[in-house]
Write an enzyme that holds these catalytic residues in place. Structure first.
Site, short mmCIF file in Angstrom:
data_model
loop_
_atom_site.label_atom_id
_atom_site.label_comp_id
_atom_site.label_asym_id
_atom_site.label_seq_id
_atom_site.Cartn_x
_atom_site.Cartn_y
_atom_site.Cartn_z
CG HIS A 306 -0.41 0.54 2.47
ND1 HIS A 306 -1.15 1.24 3.38
CD2 HIS A 306 0.84 0.48 2.99
CE1 HIS A 306 -0.39 1.59 4.40
NE2 HIS A 306 0.82 1.13 4.19
CD GLU A 335 -1.49 -3.50 2.39
OE1 GLU A 335 -1.96 -2.44 2.86
OE2 GLU A 335 -0.33 -3.61 1.97
CD GLU A 362 -4.29 2.32 2.91
OE1 GLU A 362 -4.30 1.20 2.36
OE2 GLU A 362 -3.46 2.65 3.77
#
EC number: 2.1.1.-
Length: 398
Positions: A306, A335, A362
Site C-alpha cells: 500500500h 491491508e 489505500e
C-alpha cells in the site's frame, strides 16, 4: 437531505450498546461511529469550525508538549490522590499559570480529569504515558501534522492534481523542505525512524489481529496443511519491521511446526536489540529483489504494497511468485480494503496519510484484485472482521 436523524442515530447507539455489553464483534467501533454521527447531527456549523480548527489542533499541540515534560507519566504516578497544579508545575517545569490553562483544555477534551483541587489521570492518559505512545505522539505531531497543513498550498500550486508516484514531490516534501522520500527521510532524520516503528507497533493496539479467532482461520488455512518436506518455514513476514506481527503470531500458536522468518531493510534489522528469547529469525531483504526463502507455507505482508504505486506494488508481489510452491504456498496481505459505498474513518485516515507522505493511496477490492492479477497471482478470499479497517487478503499462484 440524506443526513441521519438524531432519533435514528440514538436508536443505533442503543442497539450498539447492547451489543457492546454482550461483547459482540465490532460493537465498540459501532458505538464510536454512532457517537461521532450524533455529534455531527447536533453541532451547528460554528461549533464544527471551532472543534475542527481550535479544539483539536490545540489538543494535539498540548499533548505533544506533554510528551516533552512527561506530564502523563507524572499524572500516572499520582494515581488515586491526584496532583495539584503547583506540584505538577514543579515536576514538569511548566509555569503553573500556563500549565493550568493547558491542563484545563485536556480536562475539557476528556483526556484527564480535575477533582477536589487536583488533576487526575485517566485510562487514556495513563496509556499515553507508555514509551511507544510517547514516540507515536512525536511522530504524528512532528512528521504527519506538517504534511497535512501543507495540503491547501501544495495542491493549489500543482493545480489540484494527485502527486506523482515518485514519492519525492508531495505534501511531505513541501512541508519538510526535502527531496528525500518519506522512508529515506525517516532513515536520515534521527530519531524519527525509531518513532515510526513505535507508532507501527501500536497502530492496531486494542483491535482484532488478523490471526485472532474469528478473523483469518489460521489453523484451517495455514497450519493444518504445513508440510516440512516442502519447506521447514511456516511464515515469512516480508517487510515486517521489527517483528511485532510475528511476535503476536508466535504467542498465539506456539509451539509451531516450523520456522518463522522476519525480513526488512538492513537498517531496520540492524537496529533490533539482541534477544535470545525471540521466536523468529531476522534477515535483511530488499522487497524489490526476488524472495530468497523458497516454498514457505505462507508469505505475509502487513501494510507493505500500500506504500507504493501500482507499478511498484506489482513488482513487489511478483518477486514472491518464483518462491511459491503451487497448490501449497499462500500469499497473505494484511491491508485496508476501502469500501466505496461505506468507507470507515480508520480507512480514510490511512488513505490521507498515504496521500500526505507517499503520494499513494489505500485501494478498493477491485484495485487490489488488479494488483494480484498483474503479478501472476489470484485472490482466493478476503477475510474481514467487524469494525476493523484492515482485511486479510489470501492469494496463491494463478
Amino acid at each position: 437531505m440524506l443526513t441521519k436523524s438524531v432519533t435514528s442515530i440514538l436508536q443505533g447507539i442503543t442497539l450498539a450498546a447492547k451489543e457492546f455489553e454482550n461483547n459482540e464483534a465490532g460493537a465498540r467501533e459501532s458505538l464510536i461511529a454512532h457517537s461521532r454521527a450524533l455529534i455531527s447531527a447536533l453541532e451547528v456549523p460554528s461549533e464544527f469550525i471551532q472543534h475542527t480548527f481550535w479544539s483539536q489542533p490545540a489538543l494535539s499541540a498540548i499533548i505533544r508538549l506533554a510528551a516533552d515534560v512527561n506530564m502523563f507519566q507524572h499524572l500516572k504516578d499520582a494515581a488515586g490522590k491526584g496532583i495539584d497544579c503547583e506540584a505538577l508545575s514543579m515536576k514538569t517545569g511548566v509555569d503553573a499559570s500556563l500549565l493550568s490553562r493547558l491542563a484545563r483544555h485536556l480536562v475539557a477534551m476528556n483526556v484527564i480529569t480535575f477533582q477536589n483541587g487536583a488533576f487526575h489521570g485517566t485510562d487514556l492518559s495513563d496509556s499515553l504515558a507508555a514509551e511507544n505512545y510517547q514516540h507515536s505522539i512525536r511522530f504524528c505531531h512532528d512528521v504527519s501534522r506538517p504534511s497535512f497543513n501543507e495540503f491547501p498550498e501544495f495542491f493549489k500550486s500543482n493545480g489540484y492534481k494527485t502527486p506523482t508516484l515518485s514519492g519525492t514531490d508531495g505534501p511531505f516534501q513541501a512541508a519538510h523542505k526535502t527531496e528525500l522520500t518519506f522512508l529515506q527521510w525517516l532513515v536520515n532524520t534521527h530519531p524519527y525512524l525509531q518513532y515510526f516503528h513505535s507508532y507501527m507497533s501500536v497502530y492496531r493496539a486494542g483491535k482484532q489481529n488478523w490471526c485472532d479467532t474469528g478473523f483469518y482461520p489460521v489453523s484451517e488455512r495455514l497450519l493444518s496443511g504445513f508440510d516440512a518436506s516442502v519447506s521447514d518455514v511456516v511464515l515469512v513476514d516480508v517487510g515486517g519491521g521489527r517483528g511485532h506481527d510475528l511476535e503476536t503470531f508466535a504467542s498465539k500458536f506456539s509451539p509451531l511446526p516450523g520456522r518463522l522468518v522476519l525480513q526488512d531493510r538492513e537498517q531496520t534489522i540492524a537496529s533490533m536489540p539482541a534477544d535470545e528469547s525471540r521466536q523468529f529469525e531476522a534477515t535483511a531483504h530488499n522487497i524489490f529483489t526476488p524472495q530468497p526463502v523458497k516454498y514457505a507455507r505462507a508469505y505475509y505482508m502487513h501494510s507493505v504494497p500500500h506504500g507504493f504505486g501500482d507499478e511498484d506494488a506489482i513488482k513487489i508481489m511478483a518477486n514472491l511468485v518464483p518462491a511459491l510452491a503451487k497448490g501449497y504456498s499462500r500469499v497473505l496481505l494484511n491491508e485496508i480494503v476501502v469500501s466505496e459505498e461505506n468507507p470507515i474513518l480508520a480507512a480514510t485516515n490511512m488513505d490521507m496519510i498515504m496521500l500526505a507522505h507517499l503520494a499513494v493511496k489505500e485501494r478498493t477490492e477491485a484495485e487490489w484484485r488488479y494488483i494480484f492479477t498483474q503479478a501472476g497471482l489470484k485472490v482466493v478470499n478476503i477475510y474481514s472482521y467487524p469494525g476493523v479497517a484492515e482485511s486479510l487478503i489470501e492469494a496463491e499462484l494463478a
